[in-house]
Each structure stands twice: as structure tokens, then as C-alpha cells.
Design an enzyme around this catalytic site. Structure first.
Site, PDB file in Angstrom:
ATOM      1  N   TYR A 213      17.788   5.029   9.556  1.00 27.72           N
ATOM      2  CA  TYR A 213      17.050   4.312   8.499  1.00 27.72           C
ATOM      3  C   TYR A 213      18.001   3.427   7.704  1.00 27.72           C
ATOM      4  CZ  TYR A 213      15.340   3.538   3.747  1.00 27.72           C
ATOM      5  OH  TYR A 213      15.032   2.953   2.537  1.00 27.72           O
TER       6      TYR A 213
ATOM      7  N   ALA B   2       0.835  -1.217   0.000  1.00 22.62           N
ATOM      8  CA  ALA B   2       0.000   0.000   0.000  1.00 22.62           C
ATOM      9  C   ALA B   2       0.863   1.260   0.000  1.00 22.62           C
ATOM     10  CB  ALA B   2      -0.931  -0.004   1.219  1.00 22.62           C
ATOM     11  N   GLY B   3       2.177   1.076   0.033  1.00 24.98           N
ATOM     12  CA  GLY B   3       3.078   2.231   0.005  1.00 24.98           C
ATOM     13  C   GLY B   3       3.353   2.678  -1.425  1.00 24.98           C
TER      14      GLY B   3
ATOM     15  N   GLY C 249      23.763  14.471   9.743  1.00 21.92           N
ATOM     16  CA  GLY C 249      24.355  13.292   9.083  1.00 21.92           C
ATOM     17  C   GLY C 249      23.982  13.188   7.611  1.00 21.92           C
TER      18      GLY C 249
ATOM     19  N   LEU D  43      11.271  14.427  -0.974  1.00 21.70           N
ATOM     20  CA  LEU D  43      11.613  15.694  -1.633  1.00 21.70           C
ATOM     21  C   LEU D  43      10.675  16.083  -2.789  1.00 21.70           C
ATOM     22  CD1 LEU D  43      13.722  18.070  -1.827  1.00 21.70           C
ATOM     23  CD2 LEU D  43      14.731  16.763  -3.694  1.00 21.70           C
TER      24      LEU D  43
ATOM     25  N   THR E  24      18.128  -0.565  -0.526  1.00 18.97           N
ATOM     26  CA  THR E  24      18.397   0.811  -0.964  1.00 18.97           C
ATOM     27  C   THR E  24      19.881   1.111  -1.122  1.00 18.97           C
ATOM     28  OG1 THR E  24      18.220   3.104  -0.220  1.00 18.97           O
ATOM     29  CG2 THR E  24      18.234   1.456   1.490  1.00 18.97           C
ATOM     30  N   ASP E  25      20.180   2.100  -1.953  1.00 17.86           N
ATOM     31  CA  ASP E  25      21.579   2.541  -2.118  1.00 17.86           C
ATOM     32  C   ASP E  25      22.117   3.199  -0.847  1.00 17.86           C
ATOM     33  OD1 ASP E  25      20.122   4.941  -2.194  1.00 17.86           O
ATOM     34  OD2 ASP E  25      21.064   5.688  -4.023  1.00 17.86           O
ATOM     35  N   GLU E  26      21.221   3.595   0.066  1.00 23.74           N
ATOM     36  CA  GLU E  26      21.680   4.310   1.262  1.00 23.74           C
ATOM     37  C   GLU E  26      22.558   3.441   2.153  1.00 23.74           C
ATOM     38  OE1 GLU E  26      19.150   6.932   3.330  1.00 23.74           O
ATOM     39  OE2 GLU E  26      18.015   7.469   1.560  1.00 23.74           O
TER      40      GLU E  26
ATOM     41  N   LYS F 134      18.221  -0.712   7.300  1.00 23.12           N
ATOM     42  CA  LYS F 134      18.134  -1.437   6.021  1.00 23.12           C
ATOM     43  C   LYS F 134      19.391  -2.295   5.834  1.00 23.12           C
ATOM     44  CE  LYS F 134      15.379  -1.238   3.157  1.00 23.12           C
ATOM     45  NZ  LYS F 134      14.086  -1.950   2.908  1.00 23.12           N
TER      46      LYS F 134
ATOM     47  N   ILE G 291       6.237   2.520  -3.609  1.00 27.70           N
ATOM     48  CA  ILE G 291       6.806   1.630  -4.630  1.00 27.70           C
ATOM     49  C   ILE G 291       6.003   0.336  -4.721  1.00 27.70           C
ATOM     50  CG2 ILE G 291       8.901   0.468  -5.454  1.00 27.70           C
ATOM     51  CD1 ILE G 291      10.534   2.462  -3.783  1.00 27.70           C
TER      52      ILE G 291
HETATM   53  P1  NAD Z   1       6.631   3.681   1.830  1.00 25.48           P
HETATM   54  O1  NAD Z   1       7.001   4.285   3.145  1.00 25.48           O
HETATM   55  O2  NAD Z   1       5.911   4.512   0.834  1.00 25.48           O
HETATM   56  O3  NAD Z   1       5.735   2.368   2.069  1.00 25.48           O
HETATM   57  C1  NAD Z   1       6.010   1.445   3.068  1.00 25.48           C
HETATM   58  C2  NAD Z   1       4.806   0.513   3.202  1.00 25.48           C
HETATM   59  O4  NAD Z   1       5.115  -0.490   4.181  1.00 25.48           O
HETATM   60  C3  NAD Z   1       3.534   1.220   3.678  1.00 25.48           C
HETATM   61  O5  NAD Z   1       2.429   0.802   2.911  1.00 25.48           O
HETATM   62  C4  NAD Z   1       3.389   0.771   5.123  1.00 25.48           C
HETATM   63  O6  NAD Z   1       2.041   0.730   5.572  1.00 25.48           O
HETATM   64  C5  NAD Z   1       4.030  -0.612   5.068  1.00 25.48           C
HETATM   65  N1  NAD Z   1       4.526  -1.041   6.391  1.00 25.48           N
HETATM   66  C6  NAD Z   1       5.331  -0.345   7.222  1.00 25.48           C
HETATM   67  N2  NAD Z   1       5.564  -1.045   8.340  1.00 25.48           N
HETATM   68  C7  NAD Z   1       4.905  -2.223   8.202  1.00 25.48           C
HETATM   69  C8  NAD Z   1       4.770  -3.373   9.025  1.00 25.48           C
HETATM   70  N3  NAD Z   1       5.349  -3.456  10.230  1.00 25.48           N
HETATM   71  N4  NAD Z   1       4.027  -4.406   8.566  1.00 25.48           N
HETATM   72  C9  NAD Z   1       3.435  -4.346   7.346  1.00 25.48           C
HETATM   73  N5  NAD Z   1       3.511  -3.271   6.527  1.00 25.48           N
HETATM   74  C10 NAD Z   1       4.244  -2.222   6.962  1.00 25.48           C
HETATM   75  O7  NAD Z   1       7.995   3.110   1.239  1.00 25.48           O
HETATM   76  P2  NAD Z   1       8.495   3.067  -0.279  1.00 25.48           P
HETATM   77  O8  NAD Z   1       9.122   4.368  -0.603  1.00 25.48           O
HETATM   78  O9  NAD Z   1       7.404   2.525  -1.125  1.00 25.48           O
HETATM   79  O10 NAD Z   1       9.658   1.989  -0.139  1.00 25.48           O
HETATM   80  C11 NAD Z   1       9.375   0.596  -0.265  1.00 25.48           C
HETATM   81  C12 NAD Z   1      10.660  -0.196  -0.048  1.00 25.48           C
HETATM   82  O11 NAD Z   1      11.643   0.229  -1.003  1.00 25.48           O
HETATM   83  C13 NAD Z   1      11.289   0.036   1.330  1.00 25.48           C
HETATM   84  O12 NAD Z   1      11.818  -1.196   1.760  1.00 25.48           O
HETATM   85  C14 NAD Z   1      12.410   1.043   1.061  1.00 25.48           C
HETATM   86  O13 NAD Z   1      13.465   0.889   1.983  1.00 25.48           O
HETATM   87  C15 NAD Z   1      12.833   0.643  -0.341  1.00 25.48           C
HETATM   88  N6  NAD Z   1      13.412   1.720  -1.169  1.00 25.48           N
HETATM   89  C16 NAD Z   1      12.781   2.929  -1.291  1.00 25.48           C
HETATM   90  C17 NAD Z   1      13.314   3.912  -2.126  1.00 25.48           C
HETATM   91  C18 NAD Z   1      12.653   5.257  -2.307  1.00 25.48           C
HETATM   92  O14 NAD Z   1      13.218   6.118  -2.964  1.00 25.48           O
HETATM   93  N7  NAD Z   1      11.439   5.466  -1.822  1.00 25.48           N
HETATM   94  C19 NAD Z   1      14.520   3.661  -2.795  1.00 25.48           C
HETATM   95  C20 NAD Z   1      15.154   2.411  -2.639  1.00 25.48           C
HETATM   96  C21 NAD Z   1      14.576   1.442  -1.830  1.00 25.48           C
HETATM   97  O1  TDX Z   2      12.180  18.897   2.692  1.00 27.07           O
HETATM   98  C1  TDX Z   2      13.191  18.345   2.226  1.00 27.07           C
HETATM   99  N1  TDX Z   2      14.232  19.123   1.783  1.00 27.07           N
HETATM  100  C2  TDX Z   2      15.385  18.605   1.281  1.00 27.07           C
HETATM  101  O2  TDX Z   2      16.314  19.344   0.915  1.00 27.07           O
HETATM  102  C3  TDX Z   2      13.314  16.915   2.105  1.00 27.07           C
HETATM  103  C4  TDX Z   2      12.197  16.025   2.565  1.00 27.07           C
HETATM  104  C5  TDX Z   2      14.476  16.409   1.581  1.00 27.07           C
HETATM  105  N2  TDX Z   2      15.497  17.213   1.203  1.00 27.07           N
HETATM  106  C6  TDX Z   2      16.722  16.614   0.652  1.00 27.07           C
HETATM  107  C7  TDX Z   2      17.341  15.525   1.495  1.00 27.07           C
HETATM  108  C8  TDX Z   2      17.968  14.610   0.460  1.00 27.07           C
HETATM  109  O3  TDX Z   2      19.261  15.066   0.119  1.00 27.07           O
HETATM  110  O4  TDX Z   2      16.364  15.990  -0.578  1.00 27.07           O
HETATM  111  C9  TDX Z   2      17.056  14.740  -0.755  1.00 27.07           C
HETATM  112  C10 TDX Z   2      16.033  13.621  -0.870  1.00 27.07           C
HETATM  113  O5  TDX Z   2      15.419  13.495   0.387  1.00 27.07           O
HETATM  114  P1  TDX Z   2      14.295  12.379   0.661  1.00 27.07           P
HETATM  115  O6  TDX Z   2      13.227  12.517  -0.367  1.00 27.07           O
HETATM  116  O7  TDX Z   2      13.930  12.442   2.099  1.00 27.07           O
HETATM  117  O8  TDX Z   2      15.084  11.038   0.288  1.00 27.07           O
HETATM  118  P2  TDX Z   2      16.441  10.396   0.842  1.00 27.07           P
HETATM  119  O9  TDX Z   2      16.744  10.847   2.209  1.00 27.07           O
HETATM  120  O10 TDX Z   2      17.501  10.610  -0.210  1.00 27.07           O
HETATM  121  O11 TDX Z   2      16.022   8.844   0.882  1.00 27.07           O
HETATM  122  C11 TDX Z   2      15.221   8.274  -0.174  1.00 27.07           C
HETATM  123  O12 TDX Z   2      16.000   7.512  -1.066  1.00 27.07           O
HETATM  124  C12 TDX Z   2      16.450   6.267  -0.647  1.00 27.07           C
HETATM  125  C13 TDX Z   2      14.072   7.450   0.376  1.00 27.07           C
HETATM  126  O13 TDX Z   2      13.331   8.214   1.312  1.00 27.07           O
HETATM  127  C14 TDX Z   2      14.562   6.172   0.988  1.00 27.07           C
HETATM  128  O14 TDX Z   2      13.466   5.365   1.406  1.00 27.07           O
HETATM  129  C15 TDX Z   2      15.372   5.423  -0.035  1.00 27.07           C
HETATM  130  O15 TDX Z   2      15.930   4.276   0.553  1.00 27.07           O
END
Ligand code: NAD
Ligand code: TDX
Length: 342
Positions: free
Chosen positions: A149, A9-10, A274, A189, A124-126, A153, A12
């Protein structure tokens, strides 16, 4: 193929479900999600009455609930569920340890007992930490996470690795760069900046705005995950990126241009503690081995994303007000009950 998707439901996860159901005939998906603040069932409103899709509201830390679902039998698990926002992990890391580390362990243990033949761990790349200029992380680079975070991961990745080594468990890990696109919660962002412009608010840019991220359109990530799920080698790690890191301020200025809004909305604010300076990935392995490459360039992806947020004002309003959290009780449960009676 029957797939259990956690965290569907999130952002990705919901894009992946939509993509996977449309890309393959005869597949079935069960979406297992706790619906935390980040879970929004509205993301799947267009497909939630399809017969080959089902939603289960439960926590991945609840071993009985996980086992109860896995008992049905699955060909694969695609594990997305996580706490995903860096700023929230700085404010408090408890839920990150619980869901990302303990929850992943519960999933591994349950899937091992039920002999699930394939387990895709979405990471994630983080986990590689910050890269120096021109440096790129390969799958063999050291893990050097800098935020709670990222550390949670990395810990989950190592737990997956231990199950592969110790139990010959059939898992694969992917590590992707920053995703953007439709249905992303407006705390990250790009959706935050777009929704702030649409609401006439300032755009908070951390520090000097020169931190770099390698943005990938979410559907390109979904295609990569599909390729890994179908053809990836068990026990391997695959980096997924777009190969073009961009400074945050560049992204924000591009969005302002697309939205015809003035640069004066930008407000430089206190830096994130950080704050990783630069993420950049060497993803030649997935490109060579699985023939995947991104199809959407940044300009086209940002245009599409801006158009989507503009066209989906209701989704943005509900995501911002918290109203979306009522969707499960108010609409989803009722709709499924009606369908069951037919
Ligand atoms: P998101 O925060 O949008 O969604 C997370 C989902 O997980 C939500 O639907 C939430 O309800 C569910 N969830 C959280 N805790 C839970 C639990 N205890 N039990 C069951 N469900 C639970 O995250 P996203 O941005 O869609 O990321 C999905 C995955 O991809 C994560 O593992 C994240 O680390 C990874 N990822 C994200 C990014 C990014 O840029 N967003 C990049 C690389 C990897
Ligand atoms: O208000 C903001 N202002 C700002 O300058 C926010 C929310 C972010 N930022 C900066 C911080 C980062 O350098 O923008 C960049 C992106 O920030 P986020 O969207 O919070 O992403 P980031 O911290 O890079 O992490 C994301 O990428 C890797 C995802 O949230 C993670 O789930 C994923 O693993």
C-alpha cells in the site's frame, strides 16, 4: 469554486465533502467514486439531494469517464480515491497498483489536458516508512515505504511530482497521519475495536501492541486539506499530523474505558508482516505557512467517535453485513430520479 472529489464515498472523502459544503457558500462538488467495498453512499445520505452536490459512479482508471466529467470544467480536483488498507495490500497488491498508481496517472493526464488549475493529491505519512524513537519525517525525508500500500502511494506521489516538474502541472501533495472519526470502515484499528466491543467480540491487537501511530481527528485533516486547496503553494508537499504518536495498546485501552468494557477482551495476535513500528511527522511547514493546527485533542476525538458509532448502530450493522453496497441502486438512483421529476 467547483471541485471534483475522487473517492468521496470513502471515509475521509465523505467527511471532506460534508465539511467543504458547510464551510463555504456557493461551492459545488462532484463526487467521482467507483464504490468499491470501501465506498459507502450512506456516508453522504444527509446531503445527497443538495443541488450543489452530485455523485458519479465511475472508475478513475477509466480515462474516458474521467475526461467526460472534467469536460464540464472544474476549479480544482481533490484526489482521495485509493485502495487504503495495508492488510489488504499484503493479501494482494494488484488493485493497489491499478487504482493508486495507474488511476492517479489517469487523473493527472486528464486534468492536465483539461487545464484544471489546481490538483490536490491526498497522500500519507506511510510513504516515509517507520521512524526510530524521537525521529520525525519532514517533507524532505527520504521515501522508504514498507507495505505494498505505502509503496503504491509513494509511486503515486512521484508520478504527481513528475507532472509538476515536466509539465508545470499545478499539483500539491499532502501527507497525513492516521485518521479516525465518524464513517470510518470497520476494518481499520479504531472502528474495528469499537464495533467488536459493541458486538461482544475479542479485540485483535497485532504483535506486542507497542507500534505507534499519530492519530488525527478526520475533521482536522479536512480543515488542513481545505487550507492547502485554497492557499497551498503549487508544487509543494505538506505534512499533516497531530504531533502525538500513541502506542496501539494505549488507544485500545482508552476505547475500552470509554465503552466501559473489560481489558480481558484484548487478544494479542500474530503481527502484521513488515509492520511499521512508528509513524511520526514534522508538520511545522503547514502550521507556519498556512496557519493550520489541529483543534480536536485525542481524548475529545475518541469520545466523539465512540459516541458516533454507538448512536449509528444501523450504519455499523450495514457496514459489517455488506448491506450498504445496495444503497446506490436501492435508494440513491431512485431518489435522484424522483428529484429530477419535480
Ligand atoms: P477509503 O478506503 O475509506 O475510501 C476510498 C474511496 O475510494 C472509496 O469510496 C472507494 O470506493 C474509492 N475508490 C477506490 N478505488 C477507486 C477507483 N478505482 N475509482 C474510483 N473510486 C475508487 O479511504 P480513506 O481512508 O478515506 O482514504 C482516502 C485517501 O486518504 C486515500 O488516498 C488514502 O491513501 C489517504 N489517507 C488515508 C489516511 C487514513 O488514515 N485513512 C491517512 C492519510 C492518507
Ligand atoms: O486489527 C487490527 N489490529 C491492530 O493491532 C488492525 C486492523 C490494526 N492493528 C494495528 C496496525 C497498526 O499498527 O493498528 C495500527 C493501525 O492500523 P490500521 O488502522 O490498519 O492503519 P495503518 O496500517 O496505520 O494505516 C492507516 O494510516 C495511514 C490507513 O489505513 C492508511 O490508509 C493511511 O495511509
Amino acid at each position: 469554486m467547483k471541485v471534483l472529489v475522487t473517492g468521496g464515498a470513502g471515509f475521509i472523502g465523505s467527511n471532506f465533502i460534508r465539511y467543504f459544503l458547510s464551510a463555504h457558500a456557493g461551492v459545488e462538488i462532484v463526487n467521482f467514486d467507483k464504490l468499491t467495498y470501501a465506498g459507502n453512499l450512506r456516508n453522504l445520505a444527509d446531503i445527497d439531494s443538495q443541488p450543489n452536490y452530485r455523485f458519479v459512479r465511475a472508475d478513475i482508471c477509466d480515462a474516458d469517464a474521467v475526461d467526460g466529467v472534467l469536460a464540464e470544467g472544474f476549479d480544482a480536483v481533490a484526489h482521495f480515491a485509493a485502495e487504503s488498507h495495508v492488510d489488504r495490500s499484503i493479501a494482494g497488491a494488484r488493485e493497489f497498483i491499478r487504482t493508486n498508481v495507474e488511476g492517479t496517472w489517469v487523473m493527472l493526464e486528464a486534468a492536465r489536458k483539461r487545464k484544471v488549475p489546481r490538483f490536490l493529491h491526498v497522500s500519507t505519512d506511510e510513504v516515509y516508512g517507520s521512524m526510530a524513537p524521537k525521529e520525525m519525517a519532514s517533507e524532505k525525508s527520504e521515501l522508504a515505504p514498507n507495505s505494498p500500500y505505502a509503496a503504491s502511494k509513494a509511486a503515486s506521489d512521484l508520478m504527481v511530482r513528475s507532472y509538476v516538474q515536466t509539465h508545470k502541472f499545478p499539483a500539491i501533495i499532502t501527507r497525513c497521519t492516521n485518521n479516525y472519526g465518524p464513517y470510518q470502515f470497520p476494518e481499520k484499528l479504531i472502528p474495528l475495536m469499537i464495533s467488536n466491543v459493541l458486538a461482544g467480540k475479542k479485540l485483535p491487537v497485532y504483535g506486542d501492541g507497542l507500534n505507534e501511530r499519530d492519530w488525527i481527528f478526520v475533521e482536522d485533516h479536512c480543515r488542513a486539506l481545505d487550507a492547502v486547496l485554497q492557499k497551498g503553494r503549487i508544487g509543494e508537499i505538506y505534512n499533516i499530523g497531530s504531533g502525538r504518536p500513541v502506542p496501539n495498546i494505549g488507544i485500545v485501552r482508552s476505547l475500552l474505558k470509554l465503552l466501559s468494557a473489560p481489558d480481558g477482551l484484548i487478544e494479542f495476535v500474530q503481527d502484521r508482516p513488515g509492520h511499521d513500528r512508528r509513524y511520526a511527522l514534522d508538520d511545522s511547514k503547514i502550521r507556519h505557512e498556512l496557519g493550520w493546527q489541529p483543534q480536536v485533542d485525542l481524548d475529545a476525538g475518541l469520545q466523539h467517535t465512540v459516541d458516533w458509532y454507538r448512536a449509528n448502530g444501523d450504519w455499523v450493522r450495514e457496514a459489517t453485513s455488506g448491506e450498504y453496497q445496495e444503497y446506490y441502486e436501492k435508494f440513491y438512483v431512485k431518489r435522484r430520479a424522483t428529484l429530477a421529476q419535480l
